[in-house]
Design a protein around this motif. Structure first.
Motif, PDB file in Angstrom:
ATOM      1  N   LEU A   1      -5.721  10.108  18.474  1.00 17.48           N
ATOM      2  CA  LEU A   1      -5.518  11.256  19.633  1.00 17.48           C
ATOM      3  C   LEU A   1      -5.988  10.884  20.959  1.00 17.48           C
ATOM      4  O   LEU A   1      -5.974  11.482  21.864  1.00 17.48           O
ATOM      5  N   SER A   2      -6.667   9.745  20.775  1.00 23.79           N
ATOM      6  CA  SER A   2      -7.311   8.887  22.106  1.00 23.79           C
ATOM      7  C   SER A   2      -6.462   7.875  22.866  1.00 23.79           C
ATOM      8  O   SER A   2      -6.778   7.334  23.730  1.00 23.79           O
ATOM      9  N   ASP A   3      -5.453   7.550  21.690  1.00 26.01           N
ATOM     10  CA  ASP A   3      -4.599   6.280  22.289  1.00 26.01           C
ATOM     11  C   ASP A   3      -3.209   6.646  21.405  1.00 26.01           C
ATOM     12  O   ASP A   3      -3.053   7.479  20.728  1.00 26.01           O
ATOM     13  N   ARG A   4      -2.508   5.622  21.438  1.00 22.54           N
ATOM     14  CA  ARG A   4      -1.258   5.489  20.629  1.00 22.54           C
ATOM     15  C   ARG A   4      -1.305   4.859  19.467  1.00 22.54           C
ATOM     16  O   ARG A   4      -0.251   4.520  18.655  1.00 22.54           O
ATOM     17  N   SER A   5      -2.399   4.561  18.716  1.00 24.56           N
ATOM     18  CA  SER A   5      -2.551   4.030  17.330  1.00 24.56           C
ATOM     19  C   SER A   5      -1.886   4.947  16.434  1.00 24.56           C
ATOM     20  O   SER A   5      -2.007   6.104  16.306  1.00 24.56           O
ATOM     21  N   TRP A   6      -1.428   4.265  15.430  1.00 20.77           N
ATOM     22  CA  TRP A   6      -0.698   5.020  14.225  1.00 20.77           C
ATOM     23  C   TRP A   6      -0.733   4.264  13.061  1.00 20.77           C
ATOM     24  O   TRP A   6      -0.962   3.275  13.143  1.00 20.77           O
ATOM     25  N   ALA A   7      -0.459   4.936  11.896  1.00 21.42           N
ATOM     26  CA  ALA A   7      -0.516   4.289  10.656  1.00 21.42           C
ATOM     27  C   ALA A   7       0.346   5.029   9.690  1.00 21.42           C
ATOM     28  O   ALA A   7       0.314   6.397   9.958  1.00 21.42           O
ATOM     29  N   VAL A   8       0.829   4.419   8.613  1.00 26.40           N
ATOM     30  CA  VAL A   8       1.410   5.194   7.608  1.00 26.40           C
ATOM     31  C   VAL A   8       1.135   4.521   6.379  1.00 26.40           C
ATOM     32  O   VAL A   8       1.359   3.426   5.999  1.00 26.40           O
ATOM     33  N   VAL A   9       0.889   5.369   5.275  1.00 26.63           N
ATOM     34  CA  VAL A   9       0.803   4.767   3.917  1.00 26.63           C
ATOM     35  C   VAL A   9       1.905   5.431   3.110  1.00 26.63           C
ATOM     36  O   VAL A   9       2.049   6.476   3.222  1.00 26.63           O
ATOM     37  N   VAL A  10       2.754   4.557   2.216  1.00 23.87           N
ATOM     38  CA  VAL A  10       3.764   5.130   1.617  1.00 23.87           C
ATOM     39  C   VAL A  10       3.243   5.241  -0.005  1.00 23.87           C
ATOM     40  O   VAL A  10       3.487   4.000  -0.525  1.00 23.87           O
ATOM     41  N   PHE A  11       3.204   6.216  -0.540  1.00 22.97           N
ATOM     42  CA  PHE A  11       2.868   6.244  -2.102  1.00 22.97           C
ATOM     43  C   PHE A  11       4.071   6.411  -2.793  1.00 22.97           C
ATOM     44  O   PHE A  11       5.084   7.226  -2.604  1.00 22.97           O
ATOM     45  N   ARG A  12       4.103   5.675  -4.062  1.00 25.09           N
ATOM     46  CA  ARG A  12       5.357   5.777  -4.826  1.00 25.09           C
ATOM     47  C   ARG A  12       4.853   6.151  -6.243  1.00 25.09           C
ATOM     48  O   ARG A  12       3.847   5.338  -6.614  1.00 25.09           O
ATOM     49  N   ASP A  13       5.236   7.007  -6.965  1.00 27.93           N
ATOM     50  CA  ASP A  13       5.002   7.297  -8.399  1.00 27.93           C
ATOM     51  C   ASP A  13       5.103   5.955  -9.341  1.00 27.93           C
ATOM     52  O   ASP A  13       4.373   5.766 -10.263  1.00 27.93           O
ATOM     53  N   ASP A  14       6.112   4.997  -8.943  1.00 26.79           N
ATOM     54  CA  ASP A  14       6.123   3.921  -9.599  1.00 26.79           C
ATOM     55  C   ASP A  14       5.489   2.707  -9.616  1.00 26.79           C
ATOM     56  O   ASP A  14       5.627   1.505 -10.252  1.00 26.79           O
ATOM     57  N   ARG A  15       4.474   2.686  -8.543  1.00 24.86           N
ATOM     58  CA  ARG A  15       3.465   1.694  -8.182  1.00 24.86           C
ATOM     59  C   ARG A  15       2.292   1.957  -7.935  1.00 24.86           C
ATOM     60  O   ARG A  15       1.815   2.919  -7.486  1.00 24.86           O
ATOM     61  N   ALA A  16       1.247   0.949  -8.581  1.00 24.98           N
ATOM     62  CA  ALA A  16      -0.146   1.055  -8.403  1.00 24.98           C
ATOM     63  C   ALA A  16      -0.587   1.016  -7.001  1.00 24.98           C
ATOM     64  O   ALA A  16      -1.595   1.607  -6.722  1.00 24.98           O
ATOM     65  N   GLU A  17      -0.091  -0.125  -6.280  1.00 29.67           N
ATOM     66  CA  GLU A  17      -0.331  -0.083  -4.863  1.00 29.67           C
ATOM     67  C   GLU A  17       0.532   0.484  -4.181  1.00 29.67           C
ATOM     68  O   GLU A  17       1.656   0.452  -4.149  1.00 29.67           O
ATOM     69  N   SER A  18       0.145   0.852  -2.804  1.00 32.91           N
ATOM     70  CA  SER A  18       0.852   1.692  -1.680  1.00 32.91           C
ATOM     71  C   SER A  18       0.839   0.631  -0.432  1.00 32.91           C
ATOM     72  O   SER A  18      -0.055   0.065  -0.157  1.00 32.91           O
TER      73      SER A  18
END
Length: 371
Positions: A299-316
């Motif tokens: 909210l103070s700059d244009r930084s962003w991130a996304v984490v994609v969770f999948r039921d068939d994978r232990a890591e995202s």
């Protein structure tokens, strides 16, 4: 309900403060249904006597008609929540109370029954809502002063107050409330961060010199935000334009969706992460084909991130871009929370003074520092 509020509950029924047309809110489905007293008085009375929150205004009064509007802007809270907060307020005979957010006027009416109308004043930013509350209070023989104005400023004309109670959600507690309190007074406020919609009530006790107020959180709650602190949701394409995903830094995380999101808006994990990761908000996409993306926006700059969770994978898989590595901050905050023993709401607290507000864990001497 605390026994000392039982008489007020019987003498000042919520039904006397509700409009003929109202929209009870189902906590289970998240939906609202129109109920008109003139068309179905039995259903209207049933909802009035229920423990459901009831929307009484949509879209700051611009809405018209039976169907729900776009955004609810005034309501009557669940009676169980009303009385739990009044119990936390712990009023005593002769005390003076300032309420922030008159709404229907019912909460002020309950206080007036206990303390006398002359000892209660309530503020309301919406003129139509303020007028309706004043009419309802007068009709019930409880002529509380309803001030049409911005409650963020308090109401210095009637100060000092022994108790201040806010019935709207805040992201910043004004120091004016501390200044307008008596030494040892109590300020009860629903407070949260911009990380998410989750809030908790904090019972702040005013210092003897009236230069600060501090106290623990008690329970999770959900209120309409103070209008001056409403959240303007960031535009996704302003953060993640076409091609941004391809250029983002990538990594993987073992933090699970359940660990990150808990059981919903009332779970402490979102509240705790918001304390450690300032000036960030997040939103989860709908789950599709066993996959869900959770987005984070600075909210103070244009930084962003996304984490994609999948039921068939232990890591995202994680994508992040901008001056801040938002997922790294969130993941570190989650690790910190676990290392502290996964503290619940009552272990956290808040201190407000002229310099702002500081959250803490277990003691005001142990501030929750940003990552």
């Amino acid at each position: 309900m605390a026994p000392d509020w039982a008489e007020a509950y019987e003498a000042v029924p919520r039904s006397r403060f509700l409009p003929d047309l109202m929209w009870p809110h189902s906590m289970a489905t998240g939906r609202n249904v129109a109920v008109d007293k003139r068309r179905d008085p039995q259903a209207w009375q049933r909802y009035a006597d229920s423990d459901d929150p009831i929307v009484t205004q949509w879209d700051d009064g611009a809405h018209d008609g039976q169907e729900p509007g776009t955004s609810f802007s005034s309501s009557s809270s669940m009676p169980s929540l009303v009385f739990s907060m009044l119990a936390d307020l712990a009023v005593r005979p002769g005390q003076r109370v300032l309420e922030i957010g008159a709404g229907t006027g019912w909460n002020a009416g309950l206080l007036a029954h206990r303390l006398g109308a002359a000892n209660v004043v309530t503020t309301e930013v919406d003129g139509a809502v303020a007028s309706a509350a004043q009419e309802a209070l007068d009709r019930c023989g409880l002529p509380v002063e309803v001030v049409h104005g911005d409650g963020f400023l308090g109401y210095a004309k009637r100060a000092p107050y022994d108790r201040i109670i806010a019935t709207c959600g805040l992201r910043k507690v004004p120091f004016a409330w501390v200044e307008q309190s008596s030494p040892g007074g109590v300020i009860l406020v629903p407070w949260g961060t911009y990380y998410g919609p989750g809030e908790a009530t904090s019972r702040l006790v005013v210092a003897d010199d009236c230069r600060s107020a501090s106290g623990p959180f008690s329970r999770p709650v959900a209120f309409m935000r103070m209008r001056s602190q409403r959240f303007a949701w960031p535009r996704h394409d302003a953060y993640v334009p076409e091609g941004a995903m391809d250029a983002a830094a990538t990594s993987f995380t073992s933090v699970t969706e359940a660990e990150l999101r808990g059981t919903g808006n009332f779970d402490v994990i979102g509240f705790a992460l918001g304390l450690r990761v300032p000036a960030v908000t997040h939103i989860a996409d709908r789950k599709r084909d066993g996959k869900r993306a959770v987005w984070f926006y600075g909210l103070s700059d244009r930084s962003w991130a996304v984490v994609v969770f999948r039921d068939d994978r232990a890591e995202s898989k994680v994508y992040q871009s901008g001056p801040r590595r938002l997922w790294d901050e969130v993941e570190a905050a989650h690790k910190w929370w676990v290392e502290q023993g996964s503290p619940d709401f009552p272990r956290f607290g808040l201190t407000v003074d002229a310099d702002g507000e500081r959250a803490w864990l277990d003691s005001p001497d142990n501030p929750v520092a940003a990552w």
